[in-house]
Motif scaffolding. Sequence first.
Motif, PDB file in Angstrom:
ATOM      1  N   CYS A  85      15.516  18.354  16.918  1.00 43.98           N
ATOM      2  CA  CYS A  85      16.202  18.115  18.196  1.00 43.98           C
ATOM      3  C   CYS A  85      17.715  18.083  17.963  1.00 43.98           C
ATOM      4  CB  CYS A  85      15.744  16.803  18.805  1.00 43.98           C
ATOM      5  SG  CYS A  85      13.943  16.675  18.965  1.00 43.98           S
ATOM      6  N   ILE A  86      18.438  18.976  18.608  1.00 37.58           N
ATOM      7  CA  ILE A  86      19.866  19.087  18.354  1.00 37.58           C
ATOM      8  C   ILE A  86      20.606  17.812  18.732  1.00 37.58           C
ATOM      9  CG2 ILE A  86      20.277  20.180  20.610  1.00 37.58           C
ATOM     10  CD1 ILE A  86      22.208  20.664  17.264  1.00 37.58           C
ATOM     11  N   TYR A  87      20.093  17.066  19.699  1.00 31.96           N
ATOM     12  CA  TYR A  87      20.786  15.895  20.224  1.00 31.96           C
ATOM     13  C   TYR A  87      20.468  14.600  19.474  1.00 31.96           C
ATOM     14  CZ  TYR A  87      16.143  15.652  22.221  1.00 31.96           C
ATOM     15  OH  TYR A  87      14.770  15.645  22.370  1.00 31.96           O
ATOM     16  N   CYS A  88      19.639  14.650  18.435  1.00 36.32           N
ATOM     17  CA  CYS A  88      19.142  13.424  17.800  1.00 36.32           C
ATOM     18  C   CYS A  88      20.283  12.564  17.255  1.00 36.32           C
ATOM     19  CB  CYS A  88      18.170  13.761  16.669  1.00 36.32           C
ATOM     20  SG  CYS A  88      17.482  12.292  15.879  1.00 36.32           S
TER      21      CYS A  88
ATOM     22  N   ASP B 184      28.733  23.029  19.323  1.00 41.64           N
ATOM     23  CA  ASP B 184      28.473  24.351  18.744  1.00 41.64           C
ATOM     24  C   ASP B 184      27.158  24.923  19.257  1.00 41.64           C
ATOM     25  OD1 ASP B 184      29.854  26.112  16.731  1.00 41.64           O
ATOM     26  OD2 ASP B 184      27.848  26.120  15.854  1.00 41.64           O
ATOM     27  N   TRP B 185      26.165  24.070  19.473  1.00 39.28           N
ATOM     28  CA  TRP B 185      24.889  24.514  20.042  1.00 39.28           C
ATOM     29  C   TRP B 185      25.107  25.094  21.438  1.00 39.28           C
ATOM     30  CZ3 TRP B 185      22.088  23.160  24.387  1.00 39.28           C
ATOM     31  CH2 TRP B 185      20.745  23.548  24.414  1.00 39.28           C
ATOM     32  N   PHE B 186      25.921  24.429  22.251  1.00 38.87           N
ATOM     33  CA  PHE B 186      26.225  24.955  23.582  1.00 38.87           C
ATOM     34  C   PHE B 186      26.961  26.287  23.489  1.00 38.87           C
ATOM     35  CE2 PHE B 186      25.189  20.893  25.585  1.00 38.87           C
ATOM     36  CZ  PHE B 186      24.691  21.318  26.809  1.00 38.87           C
ATOM     37  N   SER B 187      27.843  26.413  22.506  1.00 32.80           N
ATOM     38  CA  SER B 187      28.589  27.669  22.346  1.00 32.80           C
ATOM     39  C   SER B 187      27.651  28.840  22.122  1.00 32.80           C
ATOM     40  CB  SER B 187      29.561  27.561  21.163  1.00 32.80           C
ATOM     41  OG  SER B 187      30.561  26.610  21.428  1.00 32.80           O
TER      42      SER B 187
ATOM     43  N   HIS C 219      24.086  28.805  22.917  1.00 34.88           N
ATOM     44  CA  HIS C 219      23.008  28.932  23.901  1.00 34.88           C
ATOM     45  C   HIS C 219      23.478  28.933  25.361  1.00 34.88           C
ATOM     46  CE1 HIS C 219      19.839  28.652  20.887  1.00 34.88           C
ATOM     47  NE2 HIS C 219      20.472  27.612  20.358  1.00 34.88           N
ATOM     48  N   TYR C 220      24.475  28.112  25.684  1.00 29.35           N
ATOM     49  CA  TYR C 220      24.959  28.007  27.062  1.00 29.35           C
ATOM     50  C   TYR C 220      26.484  27.906  27.068  1.00 29.35           C
ATOM     51  CZ  TYR C 220      20.059  26.758  27.928  1.00 29.35           C
ATOM     52  OH  TYR C 220      18.686  26.753  27.987  1.00 29.35           O
ATOM     53  N   PRO C 221      27.169  28.949  26.607  1.00 33.54           N
ATOM     54  CA  PRO C 221      28.628  28.860  26.472  1.00 33.54           C
ATOM     55  C   PRO C 221      29.355  28.585  27.785  1.00 33.54           C
ATOM     56  CG  PRO C 221      27.864  31.135  26.235  1.00 33.54           C
ATOM     57  CD  PRO C 221      26.656  30.262  26.186  1.00 33.54           C
ATOM     58  N   GLY C 222      28.815  29.074  28.899  1.00 33.67           N
ATOM     59  CA  GLY C 222      29.473  28.859  30.181  1.00 33.67           C
ATOM     60  C   GLY C 222      29.358  27.445  30.702  1.00 33.67           C
ATOM     61  N   ARG C 223      28.456  26.663  30.152  1.00 32.81           N
ATOM     62  CA  ARG C 223      28.245  25.294  30.639  1.00 32.81           C
ATOM     63  C   ARG C 223      28.927  24.238  29.769  1.00 32.81           C
ATOM     64  NH1 ARG C 223      21.981  24.549  32.642  1.00 32.81           N
ATOM     65  NH2 ARG C 223      21.679  26.622  33.536  1.00 32.81           N
ATOM     66  N   ARG C 224      29.339  24.602  28.579  1.00 33.50           N
ATOM     67  CA  ARG C 224      29.785  23.596  27.622  1.00 33.50           C
ATOM     68  C   ARG C 224      30.895  22.709  28.176  1.00 33.50           C
ATOM     69  NH1 ARG C 224      32.657  25.156  21.993  1.00 33.50           N
ATOM     70  NH2 ARG C 224      34.177  25.898  23.523  1.00 33.50           N
ATOM     71  N   ASP C 225      31.958  23.286  28.710  1.00 34.00           N
ATOM     72  CA  ASP C 225      33.084  22.485  29.181  1.00 34.00           C
ATOM     73  C   ASP C 225      32.679  21.565  30.322  1.00 34.00           C
ATOM     74  OD1 ASP C 225      34.643  23.692  27.301  1.00 34.00           O
ATOM     75  OD2 ASP C 225      35.663  25.060  28.697  1.00 34.00           O
ATOM     76  N   HIS C 226      31.822  22.069  31.221  1.00 34.86           N
ATOM     77  CA  HIS C 226      31.388  21.244  32.353  1.00 34.86           C
ATOM     78  C   HIS C 226      30.524  20.074  31.875  1.00 34.86           C
ATOM     79  CE1 HIS C 226      30.431  20.072  36.379  1.00 34.86           C
ATOM     80  NE2 HIS C 226      29.145  20.407  36.281  1.00 34.86           N
ATOM     81  N   VAL C 227      29.619  20.346  30.934  1.00 36.25           N
ATOM     82  CA  VAL C 227      28.759  19.294  30.391  1.00 36.25           C
ATOM     83  C   VAL C 227      29.599  18.195  29.750  1.00 36.25           C
ATOM     84  CG1 VAL C 227      27.069  18.759  28.594  1.00 36.25           C
ATOM     85  CG2 VAL C 227      26.745  20.767  30.053  1.00 36.25           C
ATOM     86  N   PHE C 228      30.541  18.577  28.910  1.00 32.12           N
ATOM     87  CA  PHE C 228      31.352  17.584  28.220  1.00 32.12           C
ATOM     88  C   PHE C 228      32.320  16.876  29.170  1.00 32.12           C
ATOM     89  CE2 PHE C 228      29.517  19.334  24.506  1.00 32.12           C
ATOM     90  CZ  PHE C 228      29.709  18.409  23.489  1.00 32.12           C
ATOM     91  N   SER C 229      32.717  17.538  30.244  1.00 30.15           N
ATOM     92  CA  SER C 229      33.550  16.882  31.235  1.00 30.15           C
ATOM     93  C   SER C 229      32.792  15.750  31.921  1.00 30.15           C
ATOM     94  CB  SER C 229      34.020  17.898  32.282  1.00 30.15           C
ATOM     95  OG  SER C 229      34.736  17.258  33.327  1.00 30.15           O
TER      96      SER C 229
END
Length: 377
Positions: free
Chosen positions: A100-103, A295-298, A300-310
């Motif tokens: 699990c990447i989030y562990c 890096d995982w977001f970069s 798999h979901y590069p377009g969402r990374r900034d919004h998720v972290f915001s």
Amino acid sequence: MASPIPDPRETARRIAGSRTPAETRRGRGATANPDGRFERAHREAFDDGWDAHQDAHNMLATSRTVVGIETARTLITYNTSPDIGFDRSINPYRGCEHGCIYCFARPNHAYVGLSPGLDFETRLFAKSNAVAALKHDLARPGYAPRTIALGTATDPYQPIEREHRLTRGVLEVLARWRHPVGIVTKSSLVLRDRDILARMAADGLVKVAISLTTLDPTLARRLEPRAPHPQKRLAAIRGLAEAGVPVMAIVAPIIPSLNDHEIEAILKAAREAGAREANYVLLRLPRELDGLVSDWFSEHYPGRRDHVFSLLTQARGGKSYDAAWGTRMIGEGPYADLIRRRFALAKKRLGYPEERLRQRTDLFRRPEKPGDQLALF
């Protein structure tokens, strides 16, 4: 010695420099294998044009699961954290093949000189003397029983449990001496031990928490590549409930703009399967986990990374993670309050009981030690 606090920019650079080709890490969660924060030297991979075939072979070899043997001096670990519901825990394994990447336990691998990245899910350790160490812990003079949390850092039912059976051995000890336990897992392998769990449940000695991150199998495979399919976890809830074992569903972690829209659906599916309690955890990113998840977001979901972290930083006081007791699990602020209200309303609508089930401690019998006088009755 206090652990050094990594600079986020330096951590991100190191992780990007340690990224491994996707074809050599199929079935793994992490995209990279950065050096642990305690290492004096840091390595970065680069292609110099030489021995490309051999390099690929070596990468494939290092992505295979390797299990080392660890001897534990004591099996029960104690904590004084005021915001969790237990003061002691057991983890039969170090590292977790579920990947699990989030562990949040990934950074702990640095304490044994390994990476929180791919090493965490490929370089595992089994505490081979777990049963003997547990018996010794329970037999200590003055030991007072309270519920032991089994699987707080790494999953006690990860794939290597099929061979090593340490979790099964731990449960056999706890059942024999009638000690309360709470299990946390995302694996349907827990159904293998229904015989023990059903007996303990009849005496009010056990509760099992099943982690459900998403109902979307594609997202689950990316987030948790070697964990069971979401439907198998729901089947585990159903199987345990039918055996009389109380089950809690844990929606964890809730990741802003990725799986937060599934909260109500997950709670509904878990309730229909037989879950009687539910809880959640907002994504936690201690130490190296910040860079690993980014890096995982970069990838798999590069377009969402900034919004998720915001959204995440809004719930973490302007940081990607805040370890403050009381808020580290659920965050604070408008986004965190919205999640909290949605969760509470969904539980109420679906008929989840308000009162949490507690395990009994009055049935515990201390294991005999060599030389102990036998009781007359």
